[in-house]
Scaffold this motif. Structure first.
Motif, PDB file in Angstrom:
ATOM      1  N   GLN A   7       0.841  -1.205   0.000  1.00 54.14           N
ATOM      2  CA  GLN A   7       0.000   0.000   0.000  1.00 54.14           C
ATOM      3  C   GLN A   7       0.875   1.254   0.000  1.00 54.14           C
ATOM      4  OE1 GLN A   7      -3.254   0.353  -0.373  1.00 54.14           O
ATOM      5  NE2 GLN A   7      -3.146   2.580  -0.191  1.00 54.14           N
ATOM      6  N   GLU A   8       1.921   1.275   0.833  1.00 54.22           N
ATOM      7  CA  GLU A   8       2.822   2.425   0.880  1.00 54.22           C
ATOM      8  C   GLU A   8       3.529   2.626  -0.463  1.00 54.22           C
ATOM      9  OE1 GLU A   8       4.176   2.461   5.567  1.00 54.22           O
ATOM     10  OE2 GLU A   8       5.172   1.090   4.165  1.00 54.22           O
ATOM     11  N   ALA A   9       3.915   1.539  -1.105  1.00 49.88           N
ATOM     12  CA  ALA A   9       4.572   1.622  -2.401  1.00 49.88           C
ATOM     13  C   ALA A   9       3.645   2.235  -3.446  1.00 49.88           C
ATOM     14  CB  ALA A   9       5.039   0.241  -2.849  1.00 49.88           C
ATOM     15  N   TRP A  10       2.373   1.816  -3.459  1.00 51.35           N
ATOM     16  CA  TRP A  10       1.409   2.374  -4.401  1.00 51.35           C
ATOM     17  C   TRP A  10       1.171   3.857  -4.120  1.00 51.35           C
ATOM     18  CZ3 TRP A  10       0.353   0.538  -8.876  1.00 51.35           C
ATOM     19  CH2 TRP A  10       0.405  -0.825  -9.123  1.00 51.35           C
ATOM     20  N   GLU A  11       1.098   4.229  -2.851  1.00 49.50           N
ATOM     21  CA  GLU A  11       0.893   5.636  -2.491  1.00 49.50           C
ATOM     22  C   GLU A  11       2.083   6.480  -2.936  1.00 49.50           C
ATOM     23  OE1 GLU A  11       0.088   5.618   1.685  1.00 49.50           O
ATOM     24  OE2 GLU A  11      -1.918   4.759   1.434  1.00 49.50           O
ATOM     25  N   MET A  12       3.304   5.967  -2.741  1.00 50.04           N
ATOM     26  CA  MET A  12       4.489   6.698  -3.152  1.00 50.04           C
ATOM     27  C   MET A  12       4.531   6.818  -4.676  1.00 50.04           C
ATOM     28  SD  MET A  12       8.514   6.184  -2.319  1.00 50.04           S
ATOM     29  CE  MET A  12       8.439   7.094  -0.799  1.00 50.04           C
ATOM     30  N   ASP A  13       4.196   5.763  -5.373  1.00 48.11           N
ATOM     31  CA  ASP A  13       4.157   5.795  -6.831  1.00 48.11           C
ATOM     32  C   ASP A  13       3.182   6.859  -7.315  1.00 48.11           C
ATOM     33  OD1 ASP A  13       4.662   4.705  -9.564  1.00 48.11           O
ATOM     34  OD2 ASP A  13       2.535   4.218  -9.393  1.00 48.11           O
TER      35      ASP A  13
END
Length: 78
Positions: A7-13
């Motif tokens: 989830q954090e990776a998608w938000e950062m992307d």
């Protein structure tokens, strides 16, 4: 960033994709610093470097680096 959740990776992307980077004309980045290191060679030096590159299968940077290290080694022993 191995500690990120999916989830954090998608938000950062999403953040990085939708955010316009801020730039400053007064700050020199890596590409500008490297551009300032450009050296123009005379024809003989360029031909020598090309021949050496084809012979050794090394990049011009590797060849020049080796030549510089060789000169430094000679200077240290003198």
């Amino acid at each position: 960033m191995s500690g990120m959740t999916e989830q954090e990776a998608w938000e950062m992307d999403e953040l990085l994709t939708k955010t316009t980077p801020e730039i400053s004309p007064t700050v020199e980045g890596q590409f500008i610093k490297n551009r300032n290191m450009v050296v123009v060679l005379d024809r003989l030096s360029a031909q020598y470097l090309t021949a050496k590159m084809l012979e050794t299968k090394q990049s011009p940077t590797e060849i020049i680096s080796g030549m510089i290290r060789h000169e430094i080694g000679i200077a240290k022993t003198a």
